[in-house]
Scaffold this motif. Structure first.
Motif, PDB file in Angstrom:
ATOM      1  N   ASP A   1      35.614  -4.198  22.016  1.00 42.13           N
ATOM      2  CA  ASP A   1      34.486  -4.332  21.107  1.00 42.13           C
ATOM      3  C   ASP A   1      35.042  -4.451  19.684  1.00 42.13           C
ATOM      4  OD1 ASP A   1      33.350  -0.839  21.123  1.00 42.13           O
ATOM      5  OD2 ASP A   1      35.344  -1.694  21.226  1.00 42.13           O
ATOM      6  N   MET A   2      34.198  -4.903  18.774  1.00 39.60           N
ATOM      7  CA  MET A   2      34.591  -5.205  17.404  1.00 39.60           C
ATOM      8  C   MET A   2      35.739  -6.213  17.357  1.00 39.60           C
ATOM      9  SD  MET A   2      33.261  -2.034  17.635  1.00 39.60           S
ATOM     10  CE  MET A   2      34.592  -0.921  17.887  1.00 39.60           C
TER      11      MET A   2
ATOM     12  N   ARG B   1      35.254   8.742  24.544  1.00 38.41           N
ATOM     13  CA  ARG B   1      35.274   8.799  23.079  1.00 38.41           C
ATOM     14  C   ARG B   1      35.260  10.255  22.610  1.00 38.41           C
ATOM     15  NH1 ARG B   1      31.477   3.697  21.144  1.00 38.41           N
ATOM     16  NH2 ARG B   1      31.360   2.665  23.164  1.00 38.41           N
TER      17      ARG B   1
ATOM     18  N   TRP C   1      38.747   2.506  26.022  1.00 39.70           N
ATOM     19  CA  TRP C   1      38.156   1.795  27.165  1.00 39.70           C
ATOM     20  C   TRP C   1      39.305   1.431  28.124  1.00 39.70           C
ATOM     21  CZ3 TRP C   1      34.529  -2.779  25.253  1.00 39.70           C
ATOM     22  CH2 TRP C   1      33.399  -2.234  24.631  1.00 39.70           C
TER      23      TRP C   1
ATOM     24  N   ALA D   1      28.885   5.422  17.721  1.00 38.27           N
ATOM     25  CA  ALA D   1      29.111   4.032  18.147  1.00 38.27           C
ATOM     26  C   ALA D   1      30.207   3.395  17.299  1.00 38.27           C
ATOM     27  CB  ALA D   1      27.820   3.222  17.987  1.00 38.27           C
ATOM     28  N   GLY D   2      30.858   2.397  17.871  1.00 35.78           N
ATOM     29  CA  GLY D   2      31.820   1.618  17.098  1.00 35.78           C
ATOM     30  C   GLY D   2      31.078   0.613  16.237  1.00 35.78           C
TER      31      GLY D   2
ATOM     32  N   HIS E   1      20.968   0.254  22.932  1.00 32.47           N
ATOM     33  CA  HIS E   1      21.525  -0.465  24.101  1.00 32.47           C
ATOM     34  C   HIS E   1      20.503  -0.394  25.218  1.00 32.47           C
ATOM     35  CE1 HIS E   1      26.065  -0.650  22.916  1.00 32.47           C
ATOM     36  NE2 HIS E   1      25.254  -1.164  22.027  1.00 32.47           N
TER      37      HIS E   1
ATOM     38  N   GLU F   1      31.002  -8.215  18.572  1.00 30.83           N
ATOM     39  CA  GLU F   1      31.115  -6.790  18.201  1.00 30.83           C
ATOM     40  C   GLU F   1      30.926  -5.929  19.450  1.00 30.83           C
ATOM     41  OE1 GLU F   1      28.794  -4.302  18.327  1.00 30.83           O
ATOM     42  OE2 GLU F   1      29.922  -2.798  17.219  1.00 30.83           O
ATOM     43  N   GLU F   2      30.051  -6.365  20.351  1.00 30.60           N
ATOM     44  CA  GLU F   2      29.733  -5.485  21.479  1.00 30.60           C
ATOM     45  C   GLU F   2      30.891  -5.330  22.473  1.00 30.60           C
ATOM     46  OE1 GLU F   2      27.527  -3.539  21.483  1.00 30.60           O
ATOM     47  OE2 GLU F   2      25.801  -4.271  20.425  1.00 30.60           O
TER      48      GLU F   2
END
Ligand code: HGY
Ligand code: MN
Ligand code: MN
Length: 422
Positions: free
Chosen positions: A143-144, A295, A222, A363-364, A389, A135-136
């Motif tokens: 991520d995910m 984001r 990203w 956050a995602g 984090h 996920e990270e």
């Protein structure tokens, strides 16, 4: 809003907080770091150890455990009939992670099932717990990744060929740790999905509110930017003759900060990773590689930010005589969660005596991927000082317990969610 009939018969049901707390602490014993957090990067031996522990708890509950082709672990309590109500999250961490990010949601979902079993109630639908791979995205971007493949958002082959920041291939690492499973992706479509997670931001604490009924997840962009200059002697090379990637990386970092300030609102920009080569005191660098995490809750503003960055990269490459290339590592548009799921979370939180507010997620989360295939939502609990984090990540026990009880009743209510009428 009519709550699920089934749930109304069990309003007094509660989770066993001591058992959940013990499991959170036991998982946090796997690859601990100074300050009380964890380092279990995806598909490392440490991640394997965490997976093995939680799978052992799933099996002790007689769940039907399946591992899929990208290592997603789904434990199903096969009661009732039809598609399962699923919860879950992740147990991989960033390098300086806290003990709650992801793990809390997975273990609370397990606790929901065990509490139902203890109370000898059997919901009209199966209940499932998902542990989603990577996920990270810290080691393997995006991520995910696991939940994205689970919902059919990324081809399996493409995922297996993702190369980590340390050069390992995702498919090889899955094999190496024994989590390359037989179950196909896309996976089973849940009847509904709800994820419990710490907020990882300052909003709930600032508003003195205990629960977040999450409405959406902001857009994520990203990219990895590579700057090729000319390595040279630090002592003999006049400043006017330099093509210095480290300087360009610094200018890009400053540009992102200024862009976020200019846009204001929800705009956030982060340069979290910078690698310099050859990374020596007396050498003007040859190359800089940096990651941009950009984001916004608003897709059009996120697109504008990306365009402004692209123009800046072109301009500074010309000005400094360097070559700049960019590779997209992740790109997810903002996601809106299901209205009914949000209503259920909000009303159960209130019914159980909590303060609650609707809010977006900065956050995602895996829930944003499950939202592509079924009615989905999230429950937030506060992060002390908004820190995450970071090994100092912390949430008060009273909030963790409240969140898990809301998850319990939300999952039960979702077993009788009927979207056919909408
Ligand atoms: O990047 C994120 O927002 C999440 O922590 N994976
Ligand atoms: Mn998380
Ligand atoms: Mn995280």
């Amino acid at each position: 809003m009519p709550l699920g009939d089934f749930r109304n018969n069990h309003l007094g049901l509660k989770i066993n907080w001591r058992r959940l707390e013990d499991r959170i602490n036991a998982l946090a014993e796997i690859s601990p770091i100074d300050g009380g957090g964890n380092c279990r990067l995806a598909l490392t031996d440490e991640d394997k150890d965490g997976r093995d522990l939680v799978v052992s708890w799933m099996r002790s509950l007689d769940l039907e455990v399946t591992i899929d082709v990208v290592g997603n672990i789904i434990g199903v309590w096969n009661v009732g009939s039809g598609a399962p109500v699923m919860s879950g999250s992740h147990i991989d961490t960033v390098r300086t992670g806290g003990r709650f990010d992801g793990c809390y949601g997975v273990l609370a979902a397990l606790e929901v099932i065990e509490s139902c079993k203890d109370a000898n109630i059997s919901p009209p639908r199966p209940l499932a717990v998902g542990i989603f791979t990577d996920e990270e995205g810290s080691r393997f971007a995006p991520d995910m990744l696991g939940s994205l493949v689970y919902v059919g958002g990324m081809p399996v082959e493409q995922a297996l060929n993702v190369v980590a920041i340390d050069g390992a291939r995702l498919g090889d690492e899955l094999m190496r740790i024994g989590y390359s499973g037989p179950a196909p992706c896309p996976g089973v479509v849940p009847h509904a999905f709800v994820e419990l997670h710490i907020e990882q931001g300052p909003m709930l604490e600032a508003n003195d509110v205990r629960i977040g009924a999450v409405t959406s997840v902001q857009g994520i962009s990203w990219q990895e930017v590579t700057v090729i200059g000319q390595s040279n002697h630090a002592g003999t090379t006049p400043m006017s003759l330099r093509h210095d990637p480290a300087y360009v990386a610094a200018e890009i970092t400053v540009f992102l900060r200024k862009l976020a300030s200019e846009f204001g609102g929800d705009q956030v920009c982060t340069v979290g990773k910078i690698d310099i080569h050859p990374n020596l005191t007396n050498v003007v660098p040859a190359k800089a590689t940096l990651t941009l995490d950009v984001r916004n809750t608003d897709e059009s503003l996120l697109k504008q930010a990306e365009s402004r960055i692209a123009v800046f990269l072109t301009e500074i490459a010309a000005k400094e005589g360097v070559k700049i290339t960019s590779r997209q590592l992740a790109r997810f548009e903002p996601v809106i969660f299901d209205d009914e799921v949000i209503n259920i979370v909000e009303s159960i939180a209130k019914q159980q005596g909590n303060t609650v507010q609707r809010m977006p997620s900065g956050a995602g989360h895996d829930a944003q991927m499950l939202a592509r295939i079924c009615p989905s939502g999230m429950i937030f609990v506060p992060s002390v000082k908004g820190i995450s984090h970071n090994p100092a990540e912390f949430t008060e026990s009273i909030d963790l317990e409240a969140g898990a009880n809301i998850l319990l009743h939300t999952m039960l209510s979702l077993t009788t969610l009927d979207k056919s009428t909408t």
